[in-house]
Scaffold this motif. Structure first.
Motif, PDB file in Angstrom:
ATOM      1  N   PHE A 298      -8.850   0.423  10.081  1.00 38.04           N
ATOM      2  CA  PHE A 298      -8.891   0.999   8.744  1.00 38.04           C
ATOM      3  C   PHE A 298      -9.340  -0.093   7.786  1.00 38.04           C
ATOM      4  O   PHE A 298      -8.683  -1.132   7.684  1.00 38.04           O
ATOM      5  CB  PHE A 298      -7.506   1.513   8.328  1.00 38.04           C
ATOM      6  CG  PHE A 298      -6.934   2.545   9.257  1.00 38.04           C
ATOM      7  CD1 PHE A 298      -7.271   3.873   9.113  1.00 38.04           C
ATOM      8  CD2 PHE A 298      -6.063   2.182  10.263  1.00 38.04           C
ATOM      9  CE1 PHE A 298      -6.742   4.834   9.964  1.00 38.04           C
ATOM     10  CE2 PHE A 298      -5.522   3.123  11.119  1.00 38.04           C
ATOM     11  CZ  PHE A 298      -5.867   4.451  10.972  1.00 38.04           C
TER      12      PHE A 298
ATOM     13  N   ILE B 200     -12.837   4.310   8.431  1.00 36.72           N
ATOM     14  CA  ILE B 200     -12.057   4.442   9.658  1.00 36.72           C
ATOM     15  C   ILE B 200     -13.010   4.319  10.839  1.00 36.72           C
ATOM     16  O   ILE B 200     -14.016   5.027  10.908  1.00 36.72           O
ATOM     17  CB  ILE B 200     -11.322   5.791   9.730  1.00 36.72           C
ATOM     18  CG1 ILE B 200     -10.377   5.951   8.544  1.00 36.72           C
ATOM     19  CG2 ILE B 200     -10.576   5.925  11.060  1.00 36.72           C
ATOM     20  CD1 ILE B 200      -9.711   7.313   8.460  1.00 36.72           C
TER      21      ILE B 200
ATOM     22  N   LYS C 281      -3.452   8.035   8.570  1.00 32.43           N
ATOM     23  CA  LYS C 281      -3.132   6.919   9.457  1.00 32.43           C
ATOM     24  C   LYS C 281      -2.016   7.304  10.431  1.00 32.43           C
ATOM     25  O   LYS C 281      -2.096   7.018  11.627  1.00 32.43           O
ATOM     26  CB  LYS C 281      -2.734   5.682   8.639  1.00 32.43           C
ATOM     27  CG  LYS C 281      -2.522   4.455   9.494  1.00 32.43           C
ATOM     28  CD  LYS C 281      -2.486   3.170   8.689  1.00 32.43           C
ATOM     29  CE  LYS C 281      -1.323   3.092   7.763  1.00 32.43           C
ATOM     30  NZ  LYS C 281      -1.145   1.746   7.174  1.00 32.43           N
TER      31      LYS C 281
END
Length: 96
Positions: free
Chosen positions: A68, A5, A52
């Motif tokens: 991501f 991330i 997310k």
């Protein structure tokens, strides 16, 4: 699966600095910081979707960005580390 991330939050305003702290706090809960705005997270599919969702609800999509990268379960041959910060075992024990 290993998820990388990355984020870039606009911090020109107090609201932006608050969003940055919130994004970083969520990432710390779920992974290991490997650079200032980069986290390696070992998550299953449900955990990934939850993280997310949380992160996308924090950011301002007009000013900030999230990325991501799904490196999957066979990530060990996809990650190479060079430099000062030691690497860690993403599947090892996390002691707090």
């Amino acid at each position: 699966m290993l998820i990388l991330i990355t984020y870039d939050v606009n911090t020109e305003t107090p609201a932006g600095r608050k969003r940055l702290r919130q994004v970083a706090k969520q990432c710390v809960k779920h992974g290991q910081r490997v650079q200032n705005s980069v986290f390696e997270c070992n998550l299953d599919k449900a955990q990934f979707e939850m993280v997310k969702f949380k992160l996308t609800s924090i950011i301002d999509v007009e000013k900030d960005s999230l990325r991501f990268y799904n490196l999957g379960n066979n990530y060990k041959n996809k990650v190479e580390h060079v430099g000062a910060k030691p690497t860690y075992d993403a599947e090892g024990s996390l002691i707090m």
